[in-house]
Write a protein that holds these residues in place. Sequence first.
Motif: not given
Length: 403
Positions: A159-168
Motif C-alpha cells: 500500500s505504501i509503495k502504491k502511494k509513493i508511485k502515485k506521488a512520483i
Amino acid sequence: MADATVAKQFNWEGTDRRGKTIKGKTMAASEAAVRSELRRQGVMPNKIRKQRNWFGEGKVTPLDIAIFSRQLATMMTSGVPLVQSFDIIGTGNDNRAMQKLVMSVKASVEGGTSLAESLGQHPLYFDDLYVNLVTAGEQAGALETLLEKIATYKEKTESIKKKIKKAIMYPAAVVVVAFIVTAILLIFVIPQFESMFSGFGADLPGFTLLVINVSLFVRTKGIVIAIGIGAGVAAFLYVKKRSAKFRHFLDRTALKLPIIGEILNKAALARFARTLSTMFAAGVPLVEALQSVAGATGNIVYEKTTLKMKEEVSTGQRLQRSMEDSGLFPNMAVQMIAIGEESGSLDQMSAKVADFYEEEVDNAVDSMSSLLEPLIMGILGILVGGLVVAMYLPIFKMAQVVG
C-alpha cells in the motif's frame, strides 16, 4: 518437484456419480494426471484440454505475493491443511506464473521440505525477511499467527509503495503529457500556419518567429533529440544499476526534494517501523531484526543508517539512543520507540508509529494531488495557449492594418 514446475492448467468436462455433466479447471503436469485426479474424485472425464494462453504466462508481482500471503494465512487459520491450501490457491489463480510458483512450493512441501525452505528456493519472490518470519513461525509452532502478521505486513508495505508511485508518477505524467502535446503542435500544427504566413509579405512578430524557428528545429533535429533523450535515459538507468554511490546520491537528493522528499521520508519511516514491529512480534532478536529492517526501508540513506544502528545496538546501546544519534528520525518516532523499549512492548509501539506515518503518507499524497490538478491545467494552458497566441498574432496584426 520437476513436474510441479511445469504444471499446466487443464479445462475438463466430465460426468459425476449421479450422471450429471460438470466442468472445471485443474492444475497438473499432464493430461494423465488430470484423468487420475478426476477418477479419484468420482468424476468420469469426457473432455480434457490444456488451456492456451495467448498472452504469455505473465509475471509474479509483489501484489501477487501479498494476496498469496493473505490467502494462505486465512486458510491455515481456518484449519485447511497446508498442501490443500496450496492446491486451492494455485488452481484459483488466473496468473500462470503465480500458479507455477505455488505448485512448485507445494511439491517441495509434499517432499518433506519445510515451508520456509520451500519458499527460500524462490528468492526472487520470497526475500530473506519473508523466509525468516516463516521460519520463526514454524519453530514457535505458531505458523498461522505468523502468516497473519506476514500478510498484514505485505499488504501494508505494498500500500505504501502504491502511494509513493502515485506521488512520483503524477507530476511525471504531467511532464510527459505537456511534452507530447507541445511536440504535436510544433511538428504538425505550426507548419500549417507557417505556410500560410509565407504569403503575407509582411514581417512577423518576434514571438511568432521564435515559435516557427523552434518548430523547424524540432522537425529537422527531432530524431537526434529523441535518440539523445533515449541514450540519456539508458545511461541513467545503467549507472543507477551499477553504481551504489550514484544510488546513494539519488536517494539522498530525493529526500531533500520539496513535497516529494517529505513523502519519501515518511514512507521510509513507515516501512522501518512496520518491519521492526513484524520482526520483533515474531520473536526475532532485535539485532537480527534490524538487518532485515535495513533492507526494507526502500532508501539507501535509511538502510545505511539502520545498519549503523544495528552495530551500535549489538554493543549494548539502546535502540532509542541510536535513533537519536542518527539525526534521521523525528522526535515523535524516537520517543515512541523509547516507550516501547522501557515497557517491553516494542512491537506494539513500532506498529503505532507505522500506522501514524502510513496515514501521513496517504494524506500527503492526497494533498499533493489536489495541489497539482490546477498546476497541470496552468502548465498545459501556458504551453498550448502560448503557441496558439504566437500563431494568431500575425492575423491580428493584419486585421489592424486592414482596419
